[in-house]
Design a protein around this motif. Sequence first.
Motif, PDB file in Angstrom:
ATOM      1  N   VAL A  29      23.895  50.138  25.101  1.00 34.97           N
ATOM      2  CA  VAL A  29      24.086  49.386  26.337  1.00 34.97           C
ATOM      3  C   VAL A  29      25.548  48.972  26.475  1.00 34.97           C
ATOM      4  O   VAL A  29      26.265  48.796  25.483  1.00 34.97           O
ATOM      5  CB  VAL A  29      23.172  48.141  26.397  1.00 34.97           C
ATOM      6  N   SER A  30      25.978  48.840  27.701  1.00 32.73           N
ATOM      7  CA  SER A  30      27.333  48.369  28.001  1.00 32.73           C
ATOM      8  C   SER A  30      27.354  47.858  29.423  1.00 32.73           C
ATOM      9  O   SER A  30      26.381  48.005  30.173  1.00 32.73           O
ATOM     10  CB  SER A  30      28.359  49.495  27.815  1.00 32.73           C
ATOM     11  N   LEU A  31      28.466  47.267  29.817  1.00 35.98           N
ATOM     12  CA  LEU A  31      28.631  46.750  31.168  1.00 35.98           C
ATOM     13  C   LEU A  31      29.526  47.677  31.977  1.00 35.98           C
ATOM     14  O   LEU A  31      30.518  48.212  31.465  1.00 35.98           O
ATOM     15  CB  LEU A  31      29.237  45.342  31.134  1.00 35.98           C
ATOM     16  N   GLY A  32      29.166  47.873  33.222  1.00 34.02           N
ATOM     17  CA  GLY A  32      29.976  48.667  34.141  1.00 34.02           C
ATOM     18  C   GLY A  32      30.529  47.788  35.247  1.00 34.02           C
ATOM     19  O   GLY A  32      29.913  46.786  35.640  1.00 34.02           O
ATOM     20  N   TRP A  33      31.698  48.175  35.757  1.00 33.45           N
ATOM     21  CA  TRP A  33      32.393  47.359  36.761  1.00 33.45           C
ATOM     22  C   TRP A  33      33.195  48.273  37.669  1.00 33.45           C
ATOM     23  O   TRP A  33      33.941  49.133  37.190  1.00 33.45           O
ATOM     24  CB  TRP A  33      33.295  46.350  36.076  1.00 33.45           C
ATOM     25  N   GLY A  34      33.010  48.123  38.962  1.00 35.86           N
ATOM     26  CA  GLY A  34      33.783  48.932  39.894  1.00 35.86           C
ATOM     27  C   GLY A  34      32.897  49.596  40.929  1.00 35.86           C
ATOM     28  O   GLY A  34      32.074  48.947  41.580  1.00 35.86           O
ATOM     29  N   HIS A  35      33.038  50.929  41.050  1.00 31.13           N
ATOM     30  CA  HIS A  35      32.363  51.653  42.126  1.00 31.13           C
ATOM     31  C   HIS A  35      31.568  52.868  41.661  1.00 31.13           C
ATOM     32  O   HIS A  35      30.732  53.360  42.417  1.00 31.13           O
ATOM     33  CB  HIS A  35      33.396  52.133  43.155  1.00 31.13           C
ATOM     34  N   ALA A  36      31.847  53.396  40.463  1.00 34.25           N
ATOM     35  CA  ALA A  36      31.281  54.693  40.086  1.00 34.25           C
ATOM     36  C   ALA A  36      30.635  54.647  38.711  1.00 34.25           C
ATOM     37  O   ALA A  36      31.261  54.218  37.737  1.00 34.25           O
ATOM     38  CB  ALA A  36      32.379  55.775  40.107  1.00 34.25           C
ATOM     39  N   LEU A  37      29.360  55.087  38.632  1.00 35.29           N
ATOM     40  CA  LEU A  37      28.657  55.215  37.363  1.00 35.29           C
ATOM     41  C   LEU A  37      29.262  56.324  36.511  1.00 35.29           C
ATOM     42  O   LEU A  37      29.747  57.314  37.051  1.00 35.29           O
ATOM     43  CB  LEU A  37      27.183  55.560  37.626  1.00 35.29           C
ATOM     44  N   PRO A  38      29.185  56.223  35.192  1.00 32.61           N
ATOM     45  CA  PRO A  38      28.770  55.047  34.424  1.00 32.61           C
ATOM     46  C   PRO A  38      29.930  54.092  34.124  1.00 32.61           C
ATOM     47  O   PRO A  38      29.704  52.935  33.829  1.00 32.61           O
ATOM     48  CB  PRO A  38      28.249  55.658  33.129  1.00 32.61           C
ATOM     49  N   MET A  39      31.162  54.600  34.183  1.00 35.00           N
ATOM     50  CA  MET A  39      32.333  53.752  33.915  1.00 35.00           C
ATOM     51  C   MET A  39      33.363  53.989  35.000  1.00 35.00           C
ATOM     52  O   MET A  39      33.737  55.126  35.269  1.00 35.00           O
ATOM     53  CB  MET A  39      32.938  54.076  32.537  1.00 35.00           C
ATOM     54  N   ASP A  40      33.827  52.915  35.608  1.00 36.65           N
ATOM     55  CA  ASP A  40      34.833  53.039  36.644  1.00 36.65           C
ATOM     56  C   ASP A  40      36.107  52.297  36.282  1.00 36.65           C
ATOM     57  O   ASP A  40      37.204  52.814  36.414  1.00 36.65           O
ATOM     58  CB  ASP A  40      34.279  52.527  37.971  1.00 36.65           C
ATOM     59  N   ASP A  41      35.955  51.057  35.791  1.00 36.87           N
ATOM     60  CA  ASP A  41      37.135  50.259  35.457  1.00 36.87           C
ATOM     61  C   ASP A  41      36.771  49.315  34.317  1.00 36.87           C
ATOM     62  O   ASP A  41      35.600  49.127  33.986  1.00 36.87           O
ATOM     63  CB  ASP A  41      37.597  49.458  36.675  1.00 36.87           C
ATOM     64  N   ILE A  42      37.792  48.708  33.722  1.00 36.75           N
ATOM     65  CA  ILE A  42      37.548  47.703  32.700  1.00 36.75           C
ATOM     66  C   ILE A  42      37.281  46.361  33.385  1.00 36.75           C
ATOM     67  O   ILE A  42      37.764  46.107  34.489  1.00 36.75           O
ATOM     68  CB  ILE A  42      38.733  47.603  31.716  1.00 36.75           C
ATOM     69  N   LEU A  43      36.520  45.503  32.728  1.00 33.27           N
ATOM     70  CA  LEU A  43      36.139  44.236  33.340  1.00 33.27           C
ATOM     71  C   LEU A  43      37.307  43.264  33.444  1.00 33.27           C
ATOM     72  O   LEU A  43      37.227  42.264  34.165  1.00 33.27           O
ATOM     73  CB  LEU A  43      34.993  43.594  32.555  1.00 33.27           C
ATOM     74  N   THR A  44      38.376  43.549  32.714  1.00 31.30           N
ATOM     75  CA  THR A  44      39.553  42.675  32.720  1.00 31.30           C
ATOM     76  C   THR A  44      40.743  43.342  33.416  1.00 31.30           C
ATOM     77  O   THR A  44      41.885  43.044  33.136  1.00 31.30           O
ATOM     78  CB  THR A  44      39.940  42.314  31.276  1.00 31.30           C
ATOM     79  N   SER A  45      40.440  44.240  34.345  1.00 31.38           N
ATOM     80  CA  SER A  45      41.483  45.008  35.021  1.00 31.38           C
ATOM     81  C   SER A  45      42.401  44.122  35.859  1.00 31.38           C
ATOM     82  O   SER A  45      41.932  43.196  36.528  1.00 31.38           O
ATOM     83  CB  SER A  45      40.843  46.062  35.931  1.00 31.38           C
ATOM     84  N   PRO A  46      43.702  44.387  35.863  1.00 30.55           N
ATOM     85  CA  PRO A  46      44.603  43.648  36.754  1.00 30.55           C
ATOM     86  C   PRO A  46      44.333  43.956  38.225  1.00 30.55           C
ATOM     87  O   PRO A  46      44.788  43.231  39.107  1.00 30.55           O
ATOM     88  CB  PRO A  46      46.001  44.114  36.319  1.00 30.55           C
ATOM     89  N   ASN A  47      43.578  45.030  38.506  1.00 23.78           N
ATOM     90  CA  ASN A  47      43.237  45.382  39.885  1.00 23.78           C
ATOM     91  C   ASN A  47      42.012  44.617  40.398  1.00 23.78           C
ATOM     92  O   ASN A  47      41.622  44.787  41.552  1.00 23.78           O
ATOM     93  CB  ASN A  47      42.951  46.885  39.983  1.00 23.78           C
ATOM     94  N   GLY A  48      41.402  43.819  39.557  1.00 27.04           N
ATOM     95  CA  GLY A  48      40.202  43.076  39.927  1.00 27.04           C
ATOM     96  C   GLY A  48      39.346  42.873  38.696  1.00 27.04           C
ATOM     97  O   GLY A  48      38.837  43.833  38.136  1.00 27.04           O
ATOM     98  N   ARG A  49      39.213  41.645  38.239  1.00 29.12           N
ATOM     99  CA  ARG A  49      38.484  41.385  37.004  1.00 29.12           C
ATOM    100  C   ARG A  49      37.285  40.493  37.287  1.00 29.12           C
ATOM    101  O   ARG A  49      37.189  39.890  38.356  1.00 29.12           O
ATOM    102  CB  ARG A  49      39.387  40.722  35.968  1.00 29.12           C
ATOM    103  N   ILE A  50      36.366  40.424  36.320  1.00 27.40           N
ATOM    104  CA  ILE A  50      35.176  39.607  36.488  1.00 27.40           C
ATOM    105  C   ILE A  50      34.900  38.868  35.188  1.00 27.40           C
ATOM    106  O   ILE A  50      35.071  39.417  34.093  1.00 27.40           O
ATOM    107  CB  ILE A  50      33.967  40.463  36.919  1.00 27.40           C
ATOM    108  N   ASP A  51      34.505  37.614  35.323  1.00 28.52           N
ATOM    109  CA  ASP A  51      34.217  36.750  34.183  1.00 28.52           C
ATOM    110  C   ASP A  51      32.708  36.815  33.920  1.00 28.52           C
ATOM    111  O   ASP A  51      31.918  36.251  34.686  1.00 28.52           O
ATOM    112  CB  ASP A  51      34.663  35.326  34.494  1.00 28.52           C
ATOM    113  N   VAL A  52      32.303  37.511  32.862  1.00 23.65           N
ATOM    114  CA  VAL A  52      30.887  37.632  32.524  1.00 23.65           C
ATOM    115  C   VAL A  52      30.442  36.342  31.845  1.00 23.65           C
ATOM    116  O   VAL A  52      30.922  36.004  30.764  1.00 23.65           O
ATOM    117  CB  VAL A  52      30.636  38.849  31.620  1.00 23.65           C
ATOM    118  N   GLU A  53      29.536  35.626  32.496  1.00 17.89           N
ATOM    119  CA  GLU A  53      29.074  34.344  31.967  1.00 17.89           C
ATOM    120  C   GLU A  53      27.952  34.533  30.951  1.00 17.89           C
ATOM    121  O   GLU A  53      27.915  33.856  29.918  1.00 17.89           O
ATOM    122  CB  GLU A  53      28.607  33.444  33.107  1.00 17.89           C
TER     123      GLU A  53
END
Length: 282
Positions: A29-53
């Motif tokens: 299992v892993s986390l995906g972030w962005g627009h395209a399966l299975p991996m599009d971007d890193i969750l800590t990208s300078p282009n848009g990041r997300i804080d996984v709570e």
Amino acid sequence: MFSTSLVYAHSLWINNFESHAHQSHHAMVSLGWGHALPMDDILTSPNGRIDVETFDLFDPSLQKIALKKPPFMVSTPEQSTATIDVYNADLATQKIALKKESEKGVYQLSATSKPTFYVQFIDKKGNTRLKMKPMDQVRDIATVLMAVKYQAFAKSYLTVGEWQQPKPLGHGLEIIPHTDLSNLHVGDLVEVEVLFYGKPLSSSAKSMEQITAVSSSFGQSDGFYLGSAIKKGKAQFRVQSSGQWIINVAHKDDVTPDGPLKNLVGKAQQVYHGASLTFAVK
């Protein structure tokens, strides 16, 4: 990150790949972030990041096991040349190994993001800027272009033995399958229920609610998706190809002085919720 249509906004999802290759049952299992399966971007990208709570595994009795989640930061390149930047990527990848003693039933993988504010504005010098703060904490605003509060929810399922109807986890926006996702084939009908804070979400004159469905093998590479209107919380579609699929739903509420979000007046103009559900088709 956000546009007029939520279809083009970033999504948070859970990658969940099962294996029986060595006469055992485990899932990567892993986390995906962005627009395209299975991996599009890193969750800590300078282009848009997300804080996984939260990133959790719930067993069939809804006992929770906390999974590893990536730290919240802005990534900087580990290596950089005149033409290439190389970033380390932490997608919270981990192996869930089941045992013969494992409880039979449906295990739920759940991820939620920390509620986050985004303010895009033109400052008093005419520059367009973006801050991850409530609107009332941002100085030097001349014109507000966008002020939103955003939270994302993601789910996937792991079945041991027979499929059972999963129970809601209480996400703010939640997609619950009413179809056995453990044994899906091309052409099968997938039915889901969509809940907004526990109540069925439904299309109305104010907001046309819908789910979108896409796969790495159908629609994604060509830039289209399957859509289904949500009526009294229910929506459905037929899967068109094998592989990994994702269902997305997005819901927007306006902040008004006399509405249910009146506590956010001055902090945000809209509240966005996003939810995803991933599954595999044979």
